[in-house]
Design a protein around this motif. Structure first.
Motif, PDB file in Angstrom:
ATOM      1  N   ALA A 139       0.844  -1.196   0.000  1.00 61.23           N
ATOM      2  CA  ALA A 139       0.000   0.000   0.000  1.00 61.23           C
ATOM      3  C   ALA A 139       0.879   1.246   0.000  1.00 61.23           C
ATOM      4  O   ALA A 139       1.964   1.258   0.558  1.00 61.23           O
ATOM      5  N   GLY A 140       0.390   2.289  -0.632  1.00 63.98           N
ATOM      6  CA  GLY A 140       1.115   3.548  -0.624  1.00 63.98           C
ATOM      7  C   GLY A 140       1.047   4.201   0.748  1.00 63.98           C
ATOM      8  O   GLY A 140       0.128   3.984   1.518  1.00 63.98           O
ATOM      9  N   HIS A 173      -8.420   1.571   1.073  1.00 65.70           N
ATOM     10  CA  HIS A 173      -8.806   1.847  -0.314  1.00 65.70           C
ATOM     11  C   HIS A 173      -8.028   3.059  -0.855  1.00 65.70           C
ATOM     12  O   HIS A 173      -7.429   2.997  -1.932  1.00 65.70           O
ATOM     13  N   GLU A 174      -8.023   4.115  -0.095  1.00 61.48           N
ATOM     14  CA  GLU A 174      -7.346   5.335  -0.564  1.00 61.48           C
ATOM     15  C   GLU A 174      -5.833   5.183  -0.566  1.00 61.48           C
ATOM     16  O   GLU A 174      -5.165   5.699  -1.460  1.00 61.48           O
ATOM     17  N   ARG A 175      -5.288   4.465   0.399  1.00 62.94           N
ATOM     18  CA  ARG A 175      -3.833   4.232   0.390  1.00 62.94           C
ATOM     19  C   ARG A 175      -3.449   3.421  -0.827  1.00 62.94           C
ATOM     20  O   ARG A 175      -2.412   3.693  -1.456  1.00 62.94           O
ATOM     21  N   LEU A 176      -4.231   2.439  -1.189  1.00 61.58           N
ATOM     22  CA  LEU A 176      -3.909   1.648  -2.382  1.00 61.58           C
ATOM     23  C   LEU A 176      -3.978   2.499  -3.640  1.00 61.58           C
ATOM     24  O   LEU A 176      -3.218   2.286  -4.582  1.00 61.58           O
ATOM     25  N   HIS A 177      -4.867   3.467  -3.666  1.00 60.04           N
ATOM     26  CA  HIS A 177      -4.935   4.347  -4.839  1.00 60.04           C
ATOM     27  C   HIS A 177      -3.674   5.186  -5.015  1.00 60.04           C
ATOM     28  O   HIS A 177      -3.429   5.705  -6.100  1.00 60.04           O
ATOM     29  N   VAL A 203      -2.086   2.321  -7.091  1.00 58.93           N
ATOM     30  CA  VAL A 203      -2.891   1.774  -8.194  1.00 58.93           C
ATOM     31  C   VAL A 203      -4.054   2.731  -8.427  1.00 58.93           C
ATOM     32  O   VAL A 203      -4.943   2.835  -7.581  1.00 58.93           O
ATOM     33  N   PRO A 204      -4.061   3.443  -9.563  1.00 56.32           N
ATOM     34  CA  PRO A 204      -5.068   4.494  -9.746  1.00 56.32           C
ATOM     35  C   PRO A 204      -6.460   4.001 -10.129  1.00 56.32           C
ATOM     36  O   PRO A 204      -7.401   4.795 -10.110  1.00 56.32           O
ATOM     37  N   ASN A 205      -6.609   2.738 -10.472  1.00 51.01           N
ATOM     38  CA  ASN A 205      -7.922   2.255 -10.918  1.00 51.01           C
ATOM     39  C   ASN A 205      -8.414   1.132 -10.008  1.00 51.01           C
ATOM     40  O   ASN A 205      -7.775   0.808  -9.020  1.00 51.01           O
ATOM     41  N   HIS A 206      -9.548   0.551 -10.376  1.00 53.24           N
ATOM     42  CA  HIS A 206     -10.123  -0.544  -9.589  1.00 53.24           C
ATOM     43  C   HIS A 206      -9.973  -1.873 -10.318  1.00 53.24           C
ATOM     44  O   HIS A 206     -10.860  -2.718 -10.275  1.00 53.24           O
TER      45      HIS A 206
END
Ligand SMILES: [Zn+2]
Length: 83
Positions: A7-8, A55-59, A62-65
């Motif tokens: 995760a970011g 969810h937001e950390r992963l974005h 990774v910018p998409n779903h």
């Protein structure tokens, strides 16, 4: 690699009042690494807060779903699809 490493890590997080009737508790992270959380997210159950933050950390990474995003969500938050 432990799942949490994937995760970011946000550079900052901001809480703001929700604008309008948007059902999302969090806005998309900025390219500068800031995630913005709706202040009323903290009125939600802990499990939902964990889901939203993950969810937001992963974005940040990774910018998409797509498939990668979904696989990482599964690694980070069990049962996330129920949210
Ligand atoms: Zn998303």
């Amino acid at each position: 690699m432990p799942a949490i490493v994937a995760a970011g890590v946000p550079r900052s997080a901001v809480c703001r009042p929700r604008r309008g009737r948007c059902p999302n508790a969090v806005r998309t992270p900025s390219s500068a690494g800031t995630i913005t959380l709706a202040a009323d997210l903290f009125d939600e159950p802990d499990s939902f807060q964990d889901f939203v933050v993950a969810h937001e950390r992963l974005h940040l990474r990774v910018p998409n779903h797509g498939c990668l995003f979904k696989a990482l969500m599964t690694a980070h938050v069990s049962g996330w699809r129920s949210f």
